[in-house]
Design a protein around this motif. Sequence first.
Motif, PDB file in Angstrom:
ATOM      1  N   GLY A  58      26.078  42.165  37.712  1.00  0.00           N
ATOM      2  CA  GLY A  58      27.098  41.967  37.212  1.00  0.00           C
ATOM      3  C   GLY A  58      28.619  41.589  37.102  1.00  0.00           C
ATOM      4  O   GLY A  58      29.160  40.695  36.350  1.00  0.00           O
ATOM      5  N   ALA A  59      28.745  43.173  37.988  1.00  0.00           N
ATOM      6  CA  ALA A  59      29.973  43.152  37.513  1.00  0.00           C
ATOM      7  C   ALA A  59      31.014  42.772  38.915  1.00  0.00           C
ATOM      8  O   ALA A  59      31.754  41.572  38.516  1.00  0.00           O
ATOM      9  CB  ALA A  59      30.473  44.552  38.890  1.00  0.00           C
ATOM     10  N   ILE A  60      30.151  41.747  39.404  1.00  0.00           N
ATOM     11  CA  ILE A  60      30.331  41.023  40.982  1.00  0.00           C
ATOM     12  C   ILE A  60      30.575  39.511  39.791  1.00  0.00           C
ATOM     13  O   ILE A  60      31.307  39.150  40.058  1.00  0.00           O
ATOM     14  CB  ILE A  60      29.932  40.863  42.272  1.00  0.00           C
ATOM     15  CG1 ILE A  60      29.996  42.005  42.956  1.00  0.00           C
ATOM     16  CG2 ILE A  60      29.664  39.430  42.946  1.00  0.00           C
ATOM     17  CD1 ILE A  60      28.770  41.953  44.193  1.00  0.00           C
ATOM     18  N   GLY A  61      29.409  39.592  39.755  1.00  0.00           N
ATOM     19  CA  GLY A  61      29.956  38.131  38.134  1.00  0.00           C
ATOM     20  C   GLY A  61      31.001  37.771  37.337  1.00  0.00           C
ATOM     21  O   GLY A  61      31.945  37.185  37.709  1.00  0.00           O
ATOM     22  N   GLN A  62      31.627  39.339  36.714  1.00  0.00           N
ATOM     23  CA  GLN A  62      32.618  39.061  36.139  1.00  0.00           C
ATOM     24  C   GLN A  62      33.649  39.239  36.609  1.00  0.00           C
ATOM     25  O   GLN A  62      34.324  38.458  36.717  1.00  0.00           O
ATOM     26  CB  GLN A  62      32.833  40.426  34.988  1.00  0.00           C
ATOM     27  CG  GLN A  62      32.026  40.499  34.718  1.00  0.00           C
ATOM     28  CD  GLN A  62      32.180  41.899  33.797  1.00  0.00           C
ATOM     29  OE1 GLN A  62      32.547  42.855  34.309  1.00  0.00           O
ATOM     30  NE2 GLN A  62      31.022  41.844  32.519  1.00  0.00           N
ATOM     31  N   ILE A  63      33.555  40.015  38.362  1.00  0.00           N
ATOM     32  CA  ILE A  63      34.864  38.951  39.168  1.00  0.00           C
ATOM     33  C   ILE A  63      35.264  37.609  39.339  1.00  0.00           C
ATOM     34  O   ILE A  63      36.003  36.970  39.934  1.00  0.00           O
ATOM     35  CB  ILE A  63      35.223  39.734  40.562  1.00  0.00           C
ATOM     36  CG1 ILE A  63      35.254  41.471  40.520  1.00  0.00           C
ATOM     37  CG2 ILE A  63      35.895  39.416  41.725  1.00  0.00           C
ATOM     38  CD1 ILE A  63      35.181  42.909  41.521  1.00  0.00           C
ATOM     39  N   ASP A  64      34.151  37.547  39.771  1.00  0.00           N
ATOM     40  CA  ASP A  64      34.135  35.637  40.020  1.00  0.00           C
ATOM     41  C   ASP A  64      34.653  35.233  39.055  1.00  0.00           C
ATOM     42  O   ASP A  64      35.795  34.338  38.911  1.00  0.00           O
ATOM     43  CB  ASP A  64      32.351  35.738  40.641  1.00  0.00           C
ATOM     44  CG  ASP A  64      32.018  35.970  41.807  1.00  0.00           C
ATOM     45  OD1 ASP A  64      32.552  35.991  42.497  1.00  0.00           O
ATOM     46  OD2 ASP A  64      30.887  35.816  42.305  1.00  0.00           O
ATOM     47  N   LEU A  65      34.586  35.423  37.932  1.00  0.00           N
ATOM     48  CA  LEU A  65      34.562  34.657  35.964  1.00  0.00           C
ATOM     49  C   LEU A  65      36.094  34.495  36.407  1.00  0.00           C
ATOM     50  O   LEU A  65      37.542  33.927  36.156  1.00  0.00           O
ATOM     51  CB  LEU A  65      33.942  35.062  35.484  1.00  0.00           C
ATOM     52  CG  LEU A  65      32.456  34.640  35.087  1.00  0.00           C
ATOM     53  CD1 LEU A  65      31.957  35.353  33.805  1.00  0.00           C
ATOM     54  CD2 LEU A  65      32.889  33.104  34.826  1.00  0.00           C
ATOM     55  N   LEU A  66      36.396  36.013  36.676  1.00  0.00           N
ATOM     56  CA  LEU A  66      37.937  36.186  36.878  1.00  0.00           C
ATOM     57  C   LEU A  66      39.095  35.779  37.218  1.00  0.00           C
ATOM     58  O   LEU A  66      40.157  34.418  37.385  1.00  0.00           O
ATOM     59  CB  LEU A  66      38.576  37.562  36.905  1.00  0.00           C
ATOM     60  CG  LEU A  66      38.196  39.313  35.541  1.00  0.00           C
ATOM     61  CD1 LEU A  66      37.948  40.655  36.070  1.00  0.00           C
ATOM     62  CD2 LEU A  66      39.026  38.465  34.566  1.00  0.00           C
ATOM     63  N   LEU A  67      38.128  35.878  38.539  1.00  0.00           N
ATOM     64  CA  LEU A  67      39.123  34.947  39.773  1.00  0.00           C
ATOM     65  C   LEU A  67      38.481  33.521  39.257  1.00  0.00           C
ATOM     66  O   LEU A  67      40.306  33.016  39.979  1.00  0.00           O
ATOM     67  CB  LEU A  67      38.384  34.941  40.482  1.00  0.00           C
ATOM     68  CG  LEU A  67      38.682  36.794  41.742  1.00  0.00           C
ATOM     69  CD1 LEU A  67      37.535  36.765  42.759  1.00  0.00           C
ATOM     70  CD2 LEU A  67      39.826  36.607  42.105  1.00  0.00           C
ATOM     71  N   GLU A  68      38.129  32.911  39.417  1.00  0.00           N
ATOM     72  CA  GLU A  68      38.447  31.576  38.816  1.00  0.00           C
ATOM     73  C   GLU A  68      38.735  31.247  38.069  1.00  0.00           C
ATOM     74  O   GLU A  68      39.811  30.140  37.465  1.00  0.00           O
ATOM     75  CB  GLU A  68      36.264  31.041  38.315  1.00  0.00           C
ATOM     76  CG  GLU A  68      35.913  30.703  39.598  1.00  0.00           C
ATOM     77  CD  GLU A  68      34.653  30.611  39.087  1.00  0.00           C
ATOM     78  OE1 GLU A  68      33.929  29.957  37.534  1.00  0.00           O
ATOM     79  OE2 GLU A  68      32.802  31.009  39.888  1.00  0.00           O
ATOM     80  N   SER A  69      38.912  31.930  36.551  1.00  0.00           N
ATOM     81  CA  SER A  69      39.673  31.642  35.444  1.00  0.00           C
ATOM     82  C   SER A  69      41.349  32.050  36.080  1.00  0.00           C
ATOM     83  O   SER A  69      42.607  30.797  35.227  1.00  0.00           O
ATOM     84  CB  SER A  69      39.494  32.760  34.822  1.00  0.00           C
ATOM     85  OG  SER A  69      40.054  33.949  34.611  1.00  0.00           O
TER      86      SER A  69
END
Length: 67
Positions: A53-64
Amino acid sequence: MGDVRALDAIARIERALARIEASGRRSSQSSSDPAELIELRTAHQALRARVEGAIGQIDLLLESENR
């Protein structure tokens, strides 16, 4: 700001992995009690889900930030 949050998330993941490794070392030195092994596996699966879940959040942050 996103960088700080991402770095904080990575730091939490690294601490979690360190706990997993320490637990693995302890369990290999202790008895092979089946109940303890089940408990460790359950804890490992829960922690793994949190890390994913944390990795998914990091991915979203990087995408944004890349938009």
